[in-house]
Motif scaffolding. Structure first.
Motif, short mmCIF file in Angstrom:
data_model
loop_
_atom_site.label_atom_id
_atom_site.label_comp_id
_atom_site.label_asym_id
_atom_site.label_seq_id
_atom_site.Cartn_x
_atom_site.Cartn_y
_atom_site.Cartn_z
N GLY A 131 0.80 -1.21 0.00
CA GLY A 131 0.00 0.00 0.00
C GLY A 131 0.83 1.27 0.00
N GLY A 132 0.34 2.26 -0.72
CA GLY A 132 0.85 3.61 -0.62
C GLY A 132 2.30 3.81 -1.03
N PHE A 133 2.92 4.74 -0.33
CA PHE A 133 4.24 5.24 -0.67
C PHE A 133 5.35 4.20 -0.53
CE2 PHE A 133 8.09 7.54 0.79
CZ PHE A 133 8.30 8.33 -0.32
N ALA A 134 5.12 3.15 0.27
CA ALA A 134 6.14 2.12 0.47
C ALA A 134 6.60 1.51 -0.85
CB ALA A 134 5.61 1.03 1.40
N GLU B 254 0.86 -7.59 1.01
CA GLU B 254 0.61 -7.24 2.41
C GLU B 254 -0.76 -6.57 2.48
OE1 GLU B 254 0.48 -3.91 3.93
OE2 GLU B 254 0.31 -3.16 1.89
N TRP B 255 -1.40 -6.75 3.63
CA TRP B 255 -2.65 -6.02 3.84
C TRP B 255 -2.60 -5.32 5.19
CZ3 TRP B 255 -5.98 -3.23 1.79
CH2 TRP B 255 -7.21 -2.94 2.39
N VAL B 256 -3.03 -5.98 6.25
CA VAL B 256 -3.03 -5.33 7.56
C VAL B 256 -2.33 -6.20 8.58
CG1 VAL B 256 -4.47 -4.46 9.45
CG2 VAL B 256 -5.09 -3.95 7.08
N GLY B 257 -3.03 -7.22 9.04
CA GLY B 257 -2.52 -8.08 10.09
C GLY B 257 -3.33 -9.35 10.17
N PRO B 258 -3.08 -10.20 11.15
CA PRO B 258 -3.67 -11.55 11.18
C PRO B 258 -5.18 -11.60 11.03
CG PRO B 258 -1.95 -11.36 12.83
CD PRO B 258 -2.12 -9.99 12.27
N TYR B 259 -5.91 -10.75 11.73
CA TYR B 259 -7.37 -10.85 11.71
C TYR B 259 -7.94 -10.59 10.33
CZ TYR B 259 -12.25 -10.09 13.06
OH TYR B 259 -13.63 -10.16 13.15
N ASP B 260 -7.52 -9.48 9.70
CA ASP B 260 -8.02 -9.17 8.36
C ASP B 260 -7.43 -10.10 7.32
OD1 ASP B 260 -9.61 -7.17 9.30
OD2 ASP B 260 -8.33 -5.52 8.66
N ASP B 261 -6.15 -10.47 7.49
CA ASP B 261 -5.51 -11.37 6.52
C ASP B 261 -6.20 -12.74 6.52
OD1 ASP B 261 -3.81 -9.27 6.17
OD2 ASP B 261 -2.02 -10.27 6.90
N GLU B 262 -6.63 -13.19 7.69
CA GLU B 262 -7.36 -14.45 7.78
C GLU B 262 -8.69 -14.35 7.04
OE1 GLU B 262 -8.66 -17.52 11.33
OE2 GLU B 262 -8.98 -15.37 11.65
N LYS B 263 -9.38 -13.25 7.21
CA LYS B 263 -10.66 -13.06 6.53
C LYS B 263 -10.51 -13.07 5.01
CE LYS B 263 -13.60 -10.66 9.85
NZ LYS B 263 -14.74 -11.55 9.59
N LEU B 264 -9.40 -12.50 4.54
CA LEU B 264 -9.18 -12.43 3.09
C LEU B 264 -8.57 -13.71 2.53
CD1 LEU B 264 -7.99 -8.72 2.75
CD2 LEU B 264 -10.25 -9.68 2.30
N GLY B 265 -8.21 -14.67 3.39
CA GLY B 265 -7.82 -16.00 2.94
C GLY B 265 -6.44 -16.15 2.36
#
Length: 362
Positions: free
Chosen positions: A178-181, A213-224
Motif C-alpha cells: 500500500g501507498g508510498f512504500a 501485504e494487507w493489515v494483520g492476522p485478523y483481516d488477513d485471515e478473513k481475506l484468505g
C-alpha cells in the motif's frame, strides 16, 4: 388551582413550547450525508469502524444528523474516495491517505511513513505535534479536511510465495504494497503493485503478483491469504501504524452547525478507540489460527530491513528538497520521532521486553 386558572397557565406553557420548537429545529436541523469507504464489508473492523462512526454521530445529535456508510465499490472504488469527497460526489469518506501518494507523496504522512512512528507516537504527532495542521494544509488543495479515525496498529510484512533470504529475492518481485512504500520496494529492485483490499486474493491466487501485504492476522485471515501463500513475514516496516482518516468536503463541513462539526470530531475520536482496541483484541488469536492453517512465520532478515531503511532515507532526502509539503512534514515528524524514541526506550521498551521475557514463566 381552579380549572380556569390551570388552563390559563397551561396555555402559556403550550404557547411557549410552540414558540421554542422552531428555534430548536433550527439549531438541530435534519442533515443526511453519505460516507464512501475504502474498505469492503468483509473487513468488519475497518468497515465496521465506519458503521460505528455513523452510529455515534446519530447518537450524539439525537438522530438529527444521519450519515449512511457505503463500502468500497458501492459508490466509488476503494482507491477513489478522496476524489469523490473532493468533487462533492459524497460529503465524507473514510480512507487511508497514503493511497493518494501519487497525487502528492506527502499524503503518506497521514497513514504511515515507512520507518516512521508507531500507533501511539503517530496519533500524538497528529494531535500534539502539528501533524493534522500540516496534513490539512495539503488537503485544502483538494477542498477537504481530514480527521484521524481508527488505527490498525503495527502491521505485518505480508504473504510471500517464496522465502525472502536476502535482497536478491526482491529482484523483480511483484509485491502488492500500500501507498508510498512502493517507491522503496522499487528502489531495492521489487515491482510494487497498488491493489484495493478486495482484489488482492484473486491476484495472489492467479500469480499476477508474487506477494501481498494487507493489515494483520485478523483481516488477513478473513481475506484468505494463507490459502495461496504460506510465508508470513514481519514486521511491516512501512506501517508501524496504519492510521485511517475521515475526509470531509470543505464546503459541506463549513455549512454544518458547529455542534455537528463537534459531533464528527468526537465520533472520530471514539472510532479511533473502537478500531484500535478491537485490532489489539482480535489479532493474537487470529495469528494462532493462521499458524495452525499452515502459515510459516518469518522475520525479515536484518539485511533486508537495513537496505530498505537506507533506501527510504535517500528518498526522503530527495523529496524534502523538491516537495514543500513533504519537507515540512518530514522535518516535523523526524524531530518528534527522535524525542519520542528516547523516552519510549526508557519506559515502554524496558517494560515491554521484561514482560515478554516473563510471559513464559507464568
Amino acid at each position: 388551582m381552579k380549572r380556569r386558572e390551570f388552563l390559563k397557565v397551561g396555555g402559556v406553557g403550550l404557547a411557549a413550547s410552540a414558540v421554542a420548537a422552531p428555534a430548536v429545529a433550527q439549531s438541530m436541523p435534519e442533515v443526511r450525508w453519505r460516507l464512501a469507504a475504502s474498505w469492503p464489508k468483509a473487513l468488519d473492523t475497518l468497515y465496521g469502524g465506519c458503521e460505528f462512526f455513523c452510529k455515534r454521530v446519530a447518537e450524539i445529535t439525537d438522530n438529527r444528523f444521519q450519515i449512511q456508510p457505503f463500502a468500497a465499490g458501492e459508490i466509488v472504488p476503494g482507491l477513489q474516495v478522496l476524489d469523490a469527497v473532493s468533487n462533492g460526489t459524497v460529503e465524507i469518506g473514510n480512507t487511508a491517505l497514503y493511497y493518494y501518494w501519487g497525487k502528492n507523496p506527502a499524503f503518506t504522512f497521514g497513514t504511515s511513513l515507512p520507518f516512521g512512528l508507531n500507533t501511539r507516537q503517530h496519533i500524538s504527532w497528529l494531535q500534539w505535534g502539528g501533524g493534522t495542521d500540516l496534513l490539512n494544509d495539503l488537503l485544502k488543495e483538494y477542498k477537504c479536511i481530514g480527521i484521524p479515525t481508527g488505527s490498525t496498529g503495527a502491521q505485518m510484512g505480508g504473504w510471500f510465495r517464496k522465502e525472502i533470504k536476502s535482497m536478491a529475492d526482491f529482484q523483480g518481485l511483484k509485491f502488492r504494497v500500500g501507498g508510498f512504500a512502493g517507491t522503496i520496494i522499487s528502489k531495492v529492485g521489487g515491482v510494487p503493485q497498488q491493489i484495493a483490499g478486495g482484489d488482492i486474493y484473486p491476484a495472489l491466487e492467479k500469480g499476477t503478483i508474487d506477494a501481498a501485504e494487507w493489515v494483520g492476522p485478523y483481516d488477513d485471515e478473513k481475506l484468505g491469504f494463507v490459502k495461496v501463500a504460506k510465508f508470513y513475514y514481519y514486521p511491516g516496516w512501512w506501517e508501524g501504524t496504519g492510521q485511517g482518516h475521515n475526509v470531509v468536503n470543505m464546503d459541506k463541513w463549513s455549512a454544518l452547525p458547529k455542534h455537528y462539526q463537534a459531533a464528527i470530531q468526537a465520533a472520530s475520536e471514539d472510532t479511533f478507540t473502537w478500531v484500535t482496541g478491537k485490532y489489539d483484541a482480535v489479532n493474537p488469536p487470529a495469528l494462532k489460527r493462521l499458524i495452525v492453517a499452515g502459515a510459516q512465520l518469518r522475520p525479515f532478515p536484518q539485511e533486508v530491513l537495513e537496505a530498505c531503511y537506507n533506501a527510504a532515507n535517500e528518498i526522503y532526502a530527495d523529496l524534502s528538497k523538491s516537495n514543500p509539503h513533504f519537507g515540512k512534514m518530514y522535518s516535523s515528524l523526524s524531530a518528534y520521532r527522535n524525542e519520542s524514541l528516547a523516552w519510549m526506550q526508557v519506559a515502554e521498551l524496558s517494560f515491554d521486553t521484561f514482560m515478554m521475557r516473563m510471559r513464559t514463566r507464568t
